[in-house]
Design an enzyme around this catalytic site. Structure first.
Site, PDB file in Angstrom:
ATOM      1  N   LYS A  81      60.499  32.548  20.652  1.00  0.00           N
ATOM      2  CA  LYS A  81      61.379  31.402  20.854  1.00  0.00           C
ATOM      3  C   LYS A  81      61.186  30.419  19.718  1.00  0.00           C
ATOM      4  CE  LYS A  81      64.482  29.959  23.847  1.00  0.00           C
ATOM      5  NZ  LYS A  81      65.504  30.815  24.462  1.00  0.00           N
ATOM      6  N   GLY A 183      73.811  21.703  36.694  1.00  0.00           N
ATOM      7  CA  GLY A 183      74.120  21.975  35.291  1.00  0.00           C
ATOM      8  C   GLY A 183      75.438  22.705  35.165  1.00  0.00           C
ATOM      9  N   VAL A 184      76.415  22.098  34.476  1.00  0.00           N
ATOM     10  CA  VAL A 184      77.740  22.715  34.357  1.00  0.00           C
ATOM     11  C   VAL A 184      78.139  22.882  32.892  1.00  0.00           C
ATOM     12  CG1 VAL A 184      78.522  21.949  36.620  1.00  0.00           C
ATOM     13  CG2 VAL A 184      78.914  20.475  34.645  1.00  0.00           C
ATOM     14  N   GLY A 185      77.170  23.257  32.067  1.00  0.00           N
ATOM     15  CA  GLY A 185      77.462  23.581  30.681  1.00  0.00           C
ATOM     16  C   GLY A 185      78.092  24.956  30.575  1.00  0.00           C
ATOM     17  N   SER A 186      77.876  25.613  29.446  1.00  0.00           N
ATOM     18  CA  SER A 186      78.484  26.925  29.213  1.00  0.00           C
ATOM     19  C   SER A 186      78.132  27.906  30.324  1.00  0.00           C
ATOM     20  CB  SER A 186      78.014  27.479  27.864  1.00  0.00           C
ATOM     21  OG  SER A 186      78.437  28.808  27.675  1.00  0.00           O
ATOM     22  N   VAL A 187      76.869  27.904  30.759  1.00  0.00           N
ATOM     23  CA  VAL A 187      76.418  28.871  31.764  1.00  0.00           C
ATOM     24  C   VAL A 187      76.790  28.423  33.172  1.00  0.00           C
ATOM     25  CG1 VAL A 187      74.385  29.960  32.779  1.00  0.00           C
ATOM     26  CG2 VAL A 187      74.578  29.754  30.306  1.00  0.00           C
ATOM     27  N   GLY A 188      76.343  27.220  33.549  1.00  0.00           N
ATOM     28  CA  GLY A 188      76.625  26.748  34.894  1.00  0.00           C
ATOM     29  C   GLY A 188      78.115  26.572  35.151  1.00  0.00           C
TER      30      GLY A 188
END
Length: 350
Positions: A81, A183-188
């Site tokens: 990482k 979380g509602v970004g790209s994934v959520g």
């Protein structure tokens, strides 16, 4: 600061590299946990930390998770990482820092393969790729493996959430199943859209309240604050923001049958896996359910397969979760411990 190998999250890491570049201002960490199965693959995130030790600890935890994730996904890749330190909250990484980070990756001679993570993008991967070929998640032609890993991560989590609903609730359809999405970004956000299309009842939250409200309006969902989402009475809680959200306090406050989401390192401590198991809440180990993105960019880097192959491999995520849950039922061991045991064996540390 304690020596790196004295930190609690140091886990036999094969390399922890600190980089500075005076010209660009780059400060970065690249942690390599294992190359037992292949080069250490894992994204790079751009984030502001309270101090340098926090950044190193994050890299240690995330790289270990990538070793386990890649192994459980059946990829011939180890775990690593990258972390680039932002000077202040909300800062934007500069082109000069991206170039310097690419040179840092190149200096490791292929032992670490980088890709997109928090604070990064396909365009930024392209800039990094001007200095090293050990990078994935680059823009691709339609039908090819690669590109933005977010939608593929969301697909895997969606399939995992459905598997959790079947296991914990005994249902084959998501219609009417209440999922609280943190979380509602790209994934959520991608997960929420898929669940809404299935008729699930959704409650959404994000640190960006306007973003959560806009998506809730689009999908006909409820919205709550980021501080309250883990306490919502729901069938399934789905953490899809940053890690360490499952603590002694938050687990005690959970009001759900299952936790299944894409955030890395959701358990703040190993003991929190015991706590969620003791409460009888089904837990989907994060590095098992959220492997869709690394499957996509991993196959891109390895040159193995196309988008159809990526999606076929992502479709196996529920089977791996079921393997973990079955073993947990047989042994009464927490699902998090079962997954760790399987992953350690796969990377030669069992």
């Amino acid at each position: 600061m304690a020596a790196v190998w004295d930190l609690a999250d140091f886990d036999g890491h094969e390399g922890v590299h600190l980089f500075t570049d005076a010209a660009s201002g780059l400060q970065a960490v690249i942690a390599i946990h294992s190359i037992h199965l292949g080069p250490a693959a894992g994204g790079v995130r751009f984030w502001h930390y309270a101090n340098s030790e926090s950044a190193i600890v994050d890299a240690l935890r995330l790289s270990r998770g990538m070793s386990f994730k890649n192994a459980m996904a059946g990829l011939p890749l180890g775990g690593g990482k990258g972390v680039v330190l932002a000077r202040e909250p909300g800062a934007t990484i500069s082109e000069a820092e991206l170039i310097a980070f690419g040179e840092a990756v190149e200096s490791l001679g292929g032992r670490y393969v980088t890709a997109e993570d928090v604070g990064m993008s396909e365009a930024r991967m392209k800039t990094i790729a001007t200095r090293t070929r050990h990078v994935s998640g680059l823009p691709v032609e339609g039908g090819s493996a690669g590109g933005d890993p977010g939608p593929f991560t969301a697909l895997g989590i969606y399939l995992g959430v459905k598997a959790a609903a079947k296991r914990a609730l005994g249902v084959d359809s998501m219609r009417g199943v209440h999922v609280a999405v943190q979380g509602v970004g790209s994934v959520g956000g991608g997960l929420a859209r898929r669940l809404a299309a299935d008729g699930a009842k959704l409650t959404l939250a994000d640190v960006n309240q306007d973003k959560a409200a806009a998506l809730a309006a689009e999908l006909g969902a409820d919205v709550t604050s980021a501080d309250e989402i883990l306490q919502v009475s729901a069938d399934i809680v789905s953490p899809n923001a940053l890690g360490a959200v499952l603590t002694a306090e938050s687990i005690a406050a959970l009001d759900c049958k299952a936790v299944a989401g894409g955030a890395n390192n959701q358990l703040a401590t190993r003991g929190d896996g015991d706590r969620i198991h003791a409460r009888g809440i089904l837990y989907a180990p994060d590095y098992v359910i959220n492997a869709g993105g690394i499957i996509n960019v991993g196959l891109e880097y390895l040159g193995q397969g196309d988008r159809a192959e990526v999606e076929a491999r992502i479709a196996r995520i529920p089977d791996r979760l079921i393997e973990v849950w079955d073993e947990s039922d047989r042994t009464d061991a927490p699902a998090s411990d079962v997954a760790d045991t399987i992953a350690k064996r796969l990377i030669g540390r069992g």
